[in-house]
Design a protein around this motif. Structure first.
Motif, PDB file in Angstrom:
ATOM      1  N   LYS A 119       2.600  10.956   8.214  1.00  0.00           N
ATOM      2  CA  LYS A 119       2.223  10.018   9.260  1.00  0.00           C
ATOM      3  C   LYS A 119       3.076  11.100  10.262  1.00  0.00           C
TER       4      LYS A 119
ATOM      5  N   GLU B 133       7.645  -0.999   1.233  1.00  0.00           N
ATOM      6  CA  GLU B 133       7.458  -1.070   2.520  1.00  0.00           C
ATOM      7  C   GLU B 133       7.868  -2.780   3.509  1.00  0.00           C
TER       8      GLU B 133
ATOM      9  N   PHE C 155       1.154  -1.630  -0.090  1.00  0.00           N
ATOM     10  CA  PHE C 155       0.012   0.471   0.457  1.00  0.00           C
ATOM     11  C   PHE C 155       0.664   1.610   0.507  1.00  0.00           C
TER      12      PHE C 155
HETATM   13  C1  PLP Z   1       2.740   2.824   3.613  1.00  0.00           C
HETATM   14  C2  PLP Z   1       2.071   4.187   3.715  1.00  0.00           C
HETATM   15  N1  PLP Z   1       2.310   4.465   2.484  1.00  0.00           N
HETATM   16  C3  PLP Z   1       1.408   5.660   2.077  1.00  0.00           C
HETATM   17  C4  PLP Z   1       0.656   6.043   2.311  1.00  0.00           C
HETATM   18  C5  PLP Z   1      -0.239   7.264   2.559  1.00  0.00           C
HETATM   19  O1  PLP Z   1      -1.550   6.900   1.811  1.00  0.00           O
HETATM   20  P1  PLP Z   1      -2.675   8.215   1.359  1.00  0.00           P
HETATM   21  O2  PLP Z   1      -1.306   8.857   0.088  1.00  0.00           O
HETATM   22  O3  PLP Z   1      -3.909   7.322   0.996  1.00  0.00           O
HETATM   23  O4  PLP Z   1      -2.838   9.095   2.274  1.00  0.00           O
HETATM   24  C6  PLP Z   1       0.079   5.232   3.960  1.00  0.00           C
HETATM   25  C7  PLP Z   1      -1.105   5.357   4.790  1.00  0.00           C
HETATM   26  O5  PLP Z   1      -1.582   4.450   4.808  1.00  0.00           O
HETATM   27  C8  PLP Z   1       0.707   4.304   4.397  1.00  0.00           C
HETATM   28  O6  PLP Z   1       0.433   3.773   5.104  1.00  0.00           O
END
Ligand code: PLP
Length: 313
Positions: free
Chosen positions: A155, A93, A20
């Motif tokens: 975050k 990740e 993700f």
């Molecule tokens: C590993 C990771 N990358 C990127 C994102 C960012 O996602 P977004 O740009 O949709 O907020 C998140 C958000 O949960 C995440 O957990």
């Protein structure tokens, strides 16, 4: 991803199953989960190649960590070799977030680093969820003793104020000439001040150490619970980024139903739990880095209580 493509002048991205990376079109192109991609497939960057994530508890090659032959590493190398002339970057990740709180094994990440460096391929770590103390070190990469070429952060970077950062090695970042990337909000002074304050607090209040210690305690307690509750198939993670995977003990299948029930029961008792994993089979434990031992104990007591209730109907 944009920087890697600009610098390498190549088109292909290598990303991982269960990944993700976000919901904007570019990041979505490297995000695996169908739930997020549905409705956009025709508009995404089409040239993403997928490598199987080394999810040891459910090894996609049927191996067992500790006695395995690291097929995950050979398949990763095979795929990269196949497209070697087109690859702009590999994005990973080091610990899956949404995908189930799965830390990649050290051997895999170290080999990925060596292999990409030897083949002049940019390695991107997405530490948006795992960075800024979450895992008991400043970044998850510290557990692997490797440094990627580019890292994405957000975050925890500003304790909830809206800020993200793309950090790269100087020789890469310097190739991004003025105006090749920018936006309306970058360098916002208020959110940058919040990030500076966050860094100070992490140091002053020894929050990395606290995340490490509380994480060790939580993990040990949760692992003990596995004996009494065979529905807990796996407990894993670093620091305060802990995944508890629920299974059906007879088959080892995902136990999504139990996770859903457990979350409801816990909420009724005042504990907010969030799930993750492709089948929502994992509870992610991500309390604040400043949590005290008393609070951890209280949270775990409610967790066990709610689990008992969920199992009893
Ligand atoms: C590993 C990771 N990358 C990127 C994102 C960012 O996602 P977004 O740009 O949709 O907020 C998140 C958000 O949960 C995440 O957990």
């Amino acid at each position: 991803m944009k920087l890697a493509k600009y610098v390498s002048k190549k088109k292909t991205l290598v990303a991982f199953t269960h990944s993700f990376h976000g919901r904007t079109l570019g990041a979505l192109s490297a995000t695996y989960k169908k739930k997020y991609r549905n409705g956009y497939e025709d508009w995404l960057i089409s040239d993403t190649k997928w490598v199987k994530y080394p999810y040891c508890y459910r090894c996609p090659f049927g191996e067992k960590y500790g006695s395995c032959t690291f097929k995950c590493i050979s398949q990763m190398k095979e795929l990269i070799y196949k497209h070697i002339n087109d690859i702009a970057a590999v994005i990973i990740e080091p610990i899956l977030g949404e995908g189930g709180y799965v830390p990649a094994p050290v051997e895999f990440i170290q080999e990925l680093r060596t292999f990409t460096a030897d083949n002049n391929i940019i390695l991107i770590f997405d530490e948006i969820q795992s960075g800024f103390g979450r895992t008991g070190t400043m970044f998850a990469m510290n557990h692997y003793d490797v440094v990627p070429d580019i890292v994405a952060l957000a975050k925890g970077i500003a304790s909830g104020m809206p800020l993200g950062a793309c950090v790269a090695k100087t020789e890469i970042m310097n190739q991004w000439t003025t105006s090749s990337h920018g936006g309306t909000y970058p360098g916002n002074p208020v959110t940058c001040a919040a990030s500076m304050a966050t860094i100070n607090v992490l140091q002053k209040e020894k929050l990395l150490e606290n995340a490490y210690e509380m994480g060790q305690y939580m993990k040990a307690t949760l692992k003990d619970l596995m004996i009494k509750y065979p529905v807990i198939g796996d407990v894993r993670g670093f620091g305060l980024m802990i995944g508890v995977e629920f299974i059906k003990p007879e088959t080892g299948d995902y136990n999504t139903e139990l996770v859903t029930k457990l979350r409801v029961k816990a909420l009724e008792k005042g504990l907010v739990l969030i799930s993750c994993g492709d089948h929502d089979q994992v509870i992610r434990m991500i309390p604040p880095l400043m949590i005290t031992k008393e609070e951890v104990k209280k949270g775990l007591d409610i967790f066990v209580d709610a689990l008992r209730d969920a199992l009893n109907g």
